[in-house]
Every structure is written in C-alpha cells, then in structure tokens.
Design an enzyme around this catalytic site. Structure first.
Site, PDB file in Angstrom:
ATOM      1  N   CYS A 149       5.801  -2.210  25.459  1.00  0.00           N
ATOM      2  CA  CYS A 149       6.090  -0.828  25.877  1.00  0.00           C
ATOM      3  C   CYS A 149       5.946  -0.625  27.389  1.00  0.00           C
ATOM      4  CB  CYS A 149       5.195   0.142  25.111  1.00  0.00           C
ATOM      5  SG  CYS A 149       3.507  -0.424  24.943  1.00  0.00           S
TER       6      CYS A 149
ATOM      7  N   ARG B 100       0.825  -1.224   0.000  1.00  0.00           N
ATOM      8  CA  ARG B 100       0.000   0.000   0.000  1.00  0.00           C
ATOM      9  C   ARG B 100       0.852   1.264   0.000  1.00  0.00           C
ATOM     10  NH1 ARG B 100      -2.518  -3.325   3.816  1.00  0.00           N
ATOM     11  NH2 ARG B 100      -1.122  -2.625   5.443  1.00  0.00           N
TER      12      ARG B 100
ATOM     13  N   ARG C 226       8.926 -12.879  21.564  1.00  0.00           N
ATOM     14  CA  ARG C 226       9.451 -12.510  22.891  1.00  0.00           C
ATOM     15  C   ARG C 226       9.580 -13.679  23.856  1.00  0.00           C
ATOM     16  NH1 ARG C 226       5.397  -7.587  23.642  1.00  0.00           N
ATOM     17  NH2 ARG C 226       6.321  -6.179  22.103  1.00  0.00           N
TER      18      ARG C 226
ATOM     19  N   HIS D  36       3.149   6.456  28.336  1.00  0.00           N
ATOM     20  CA  HIS D  36       2.474   5.515  29.234  1.00  0.00           C
ATOM     21  C   HIS D  36       2.862   5.855  30.680  1.00  0.00           C
ATOM     22  CE1 HIS D  36       1.264   3.324  25.823  1.00  0.00           C
ATOM     23  NE2 HIS D  36       1.862   2.172  26.012  1.00  0.00           N
TER      24      HIS D  36
HETATM   25  P1  A2P Z   1       1.477   0.469   5.746  1.00  0.00           P
HETATM   26  O1  A2P Z   1       1.444   1.919   6.142  1.00  0.00           O
HETATM   27  O2  A2P Z   1       1.959   0.257   4.352  1.00  0.00           O
HETATM   28  O3  A2P Z   1       0.192  -0.264   6.068  1.00  0.00           O
HETATM   29  P2  A2P Z   1       1.014   1.349  13.013  1.00  0.00           P
HETATM   30  O4  A2P Z   1       1.234   0.310  14.079  1.00  0.00           O
HETATM   31  O5  A2P Z   1       1.418   2.712  13.444  1.00  0.00           O
HETATM   32  O6  A2P Z   1      -0.386   1.312  12.480  1.00  0.00           O
HETATM   33  O7  A2P Z   1       2.011   0.924  11.801  1.00  0.00           O
HETATM   34  C1  A2P Z   1       2.043  -0.352  11.223  1.00  0.00           C
HETATM   35  C2  A2P Z   1       3.197  -0.439  10.216  1.00  0.00           C
HETATM   36  O8  A2P Z   1       3.263  -1.789   9.736  1.00  0.00           O
HETATM   37  C3  A2P Z   1       2.985   0.439   8.990  1.00  0.00           C
HETATM   38  O9  A2P Z   1       4.225   0.925   8.542  1.00  0.00           O
HETATM   39  C4  A2P Z   1       2.401  -0.552   7.992  1.00  0.00           C
HETATM   40  O10 A2P Z   1       2.625  -0.207   6.645  1.00  0.00           O
HETATM   41  C5  A2P Z   1       3.216  -1.780   8.322  1.00  0.00           C
HETATM   42  N1  A2P Z   1       2.567  -2.985   7.815  1.00  0.00           N
HETATM   43  C6  A2P Z   1       1.331  -3.454   8.098  1.00  0.00           C
HETATM   44  N2  A2P Z   1       1.081  -4.598   7.414  1.00  0.00           N
HETATM   45  C7  A2P Z   1       2.176  -4.859   6.674  1.00  0.00           C
HETATM   46  C8  A2P Z   1       2.560  -5.897   5.745  1.00  0.00           C
HETATM   47  N3  A2P Z   1       1.741  -6.898   5.456  1.00  0.00           N
HETATM   48  N4  A2P Z   1       3.794  -5.833   5.177  1.00  0.00           N
HETATM   49  C9  A2P Z   1       4.634  -4.824   5.478  1.00  0.00           C
HETATM   50  N5  A2P Z   1       4.338  -3.818   6.341  1.00  0.00           N
HETATM   51  C10 A2P Z   1       3.132  -3.828   6.934  1.00  0.00           C
END
Ligand code: A2P
EC number: 1.2.1.11
Length: 344
Positions: free
Chosen positions: A130, A39, A99, A242
C-alpha cells in the site's frame, strides 16, 4: 458476455472494498463470487445494492472463473494463487507472497503498464504494498522529467493496513482510555491509541523492517532499479489513509513550481498545495477517494536538485483494492484476457 470474477478474502477490509469498487465502476462482470475461510461460509457481504453469500475458498472450483482478486494474506496466497493460476484463472494478488518473483509482474497501471504482459508465465499479477503504490504514482512523473537519484520516505500508516483486527484494536483501545479500562495489545506490539509505533511487519537482519524493505524493493522493480530508496515505516492512530513525507534528490534541475505543474497533469495524482492554513490534504479527507494527493511541494536547499513532498492516499483503495481492479481493467482493455465461457 462478461467475466466471472472471484474476490478471495471478501469479508476482510480490502475484500469488501474490492466488491464496492467492482460495483461502483461497473466492472464488466456477469458474475461476482465472494470467497473467504470456512469460518465465513454462508455469511453475506454487500455488493452494490445486492448481497452475496460467502463460499469457502478451500473447495471452490476456479475452472470457470476468469479473474481472482486475492486478498486473504500471504500464507493463503502462497498456497492457493499458483493452484488457481494453473486452472487458467488470472490471479491479481494483493499479498507480498509473489511480488518479488521474476515471473510475476508487479503493476501500478499509471507507472509500468507494459510489464503486465509477463503474467502468462504463472497467471499471477502482484499488487504492490500500500505505501509503495501511492509513492510510485507520485514519483513516476517526476522521474520522467528530472531522473530521481535517491528517495528518503517516512510513512505514517493507518491501522486499516493491518486488517480489520487493526481497526478494532484502535477503536477498543481509544474507548478503553476514556472509560479507564485496561488497554490490551494484540495486533500491535505497543498501544496504538494516542501513540505512534515505528515498527510494521517483521524485523530483518539489518535492523530495517520488512515493510521498509518492501518500499525500496518494489519501487526499484516498478520504477527504476537504479533509484536509491530508504524508508522508515510508522503506524499511526488513523483508521484509513496512509501519509508519506518524501524527500527526493534528482539528477537534473527541477523547481517546486515545475513539480507542481507536472503532478497536476499526472495520471492518478491530485495536487492540493496552498501555502495557507488547511491548504494541504490529510488522511481523514482522502478516505473513500481514488486519487493520490500531493501537498507541501517544496525545494530542499540542503542538496542539489532536491524536493520535499507530502503524499496521501486511501490505503484500502489505491494502496490495494482500486489498484487491483485497475490491473484487471488493464488486462481487459489490452485484450490480454477474454471471458472463458465465450472462448470455449
Ligand atoms: P474470514 O473472515 O473468513 O477469516 P483482513 O485482512 O481485513 O483481516 O481480512 C482477511 C481476509 O482473508 C478475510 O476475508 C478472511 O476471511 C480471509 N482469510 C483468512 N484466512 C483465510 C483462509 N485460510 N482461507 C480463505 N480466506 C481466508
């Protein structure tokens, strides 16, 4: 020659903070790569005074990368971290996926740095939850002095711990209250604006939540398996930071004055504890800071050798991104990892 570092989850709350901290601390990296899901491919994220183009984690080749800071959620970690480790890249994993694995060290550098040497089994090092990270930073020096028997923790956890969607939900609901729009809950089970929710992560069979279980399992793994820990984890309408109310029972005598002196000298701790209006820390003030702040140090007269303390830290920094980068620095400083380009 420096290291090649990948940040996986670079568009998320913790990933962005990892990039900020790598840049702020002048981490010895020749190259930093930003990775996220398909995405985000081609979008840009800030890295110091530059921007980095985001690549897709799914088709990224780690064979030349030395360190992967992984913060893209548990499912992504479960799928990718072992594969990345098998390519010879050390993964510092911020999820809970690894973990509790006996072959994966769980590290807070101020607490159990020597356990890091076990990382070679899987090439994965886990970063703690955290709430646990800031808790053990405060408990370790007190345990060394008077031996902790039991800890009762109540957490007051900010919405950024639930990712970017959690922060958006607090913002949107707060706005909706003022303009009298309908309130939508998506990320949290109940309204978080002007409310508190005693539920983080999934429920377990015994009625505790997984978040509460993590605090006890991780404290035991990093500090001492003999310490008894019980926890109530609560989400509060705070964006970053936190807080924890911590009641500690010790085997040996320790006064509030002794605890204050010990914590003043302890690595990663900062004591702000004046018995006057405002003479304590709140999460709003600790956002963007590295320290674990300790206030309200008092003797608990209801038990033998008891103390109450108030512990606050930036959950995106010590609770996640900063601790991960301190682990990477520990690997480098102990000579446990060398840049692969140089080694070849
Ligand atoms: P993306 O922005 O492309 O969805 P947060 O915890 O702040 O919501 O961030 C989650 C992070 O994990 C984001 O950078 C998100 O990217 C990434 N992420 C979520 N699903 C995937 C995936 N299947 N492959 C790679 N990165 C992912």
């Amino acid at each position: 020659m420096g290291f090649k570092v990948a940040v996986a989850g670079a568009t998320g709350n913790v990933g962005r903070e990892m990039l900020n901290i790598l840049s702020e601390r002048g981490f010895p990296a020749d190259e930093v790569v930003a990775l996220a899901s398909a995405r985000s491919q081609g979008t840009e994220v800030s890295f110091g005074d530059r921007t980095l183009k985001v690549s897709n984690l799914e088709n990224y080749d780690f064979s030349n990368t030395d360190i992967c800071l992984m913060s893209a959620g548990g499912d992504v970690s479960k799928k990718y971290s072992p594969k990345i480790g098998a390519q010879g890249c050390v993964v510092i994993d911020n999820s809970s996926a690894w973990r509790y694995d006996a072959d994966v060290p769980l590290i807070v550098p101020e607490v159990n740095p020597d356990a890091i040497t076990q990382f070679t089994k899987r090439n994965i090092i886990a970063n703690p939850n955290c709430s646990t990270a800031q808790l053990v930073v405060a408990l370790k020096p007190l345990h060394d002095f008077a031996k902790i028997k039991r800890v009762v923790v109540s957490t007051y956890q900010s919405v950024s711990g639930a990712g970017k969607d959690g922060m958006d939900e607090l913002f949107n609901q707060t706005r909706a209250v003022f303009v009298a729009d309908p309130i939508e809950n998506k990320k949290f089970t109940k309204r978080i604006a002007f409310n508190v929710i005693p539920h983080i992560d999934v429920f377990m069979e015994d009625g505790y939540t997984k978040e509460e279980w993590k605090v006890l399992a991780e404290t035991k793994k990093m500090l001492d398996p003999k310490i008894k820990v019980t926890c109530t984890a609560v989400r509060v309408p705070v964006f970053i930071g936190h807080s924890e109310s911590v009641n500690i029972e010790f085997e040996n005598e320790i006064s509030a004055d002794q605890a204050r002196d010990i914590l003043r000298e302890a690595p990663g701790c900062l004591v702000i504890d004046k018995h006057e209006n405002g003479g304590y820390i709140t999460p709003y003030e600790c956002a963007g800071e590295d320290a674990t702040y300790i206030s309200r140090i008092r003797e608990d007269a209801t038990v033998e050798n008891g103390l109450n303390i108030w512990v606050v830290s930036d959950n995106l920094r010590k609770g996640a991104a900063l601790n991960a980068i301190q682990i990477a620095e520990l690997l480098i400083n102990r000579g446990l990892i060398k840049p692969r380009k140089q080694a070849a």
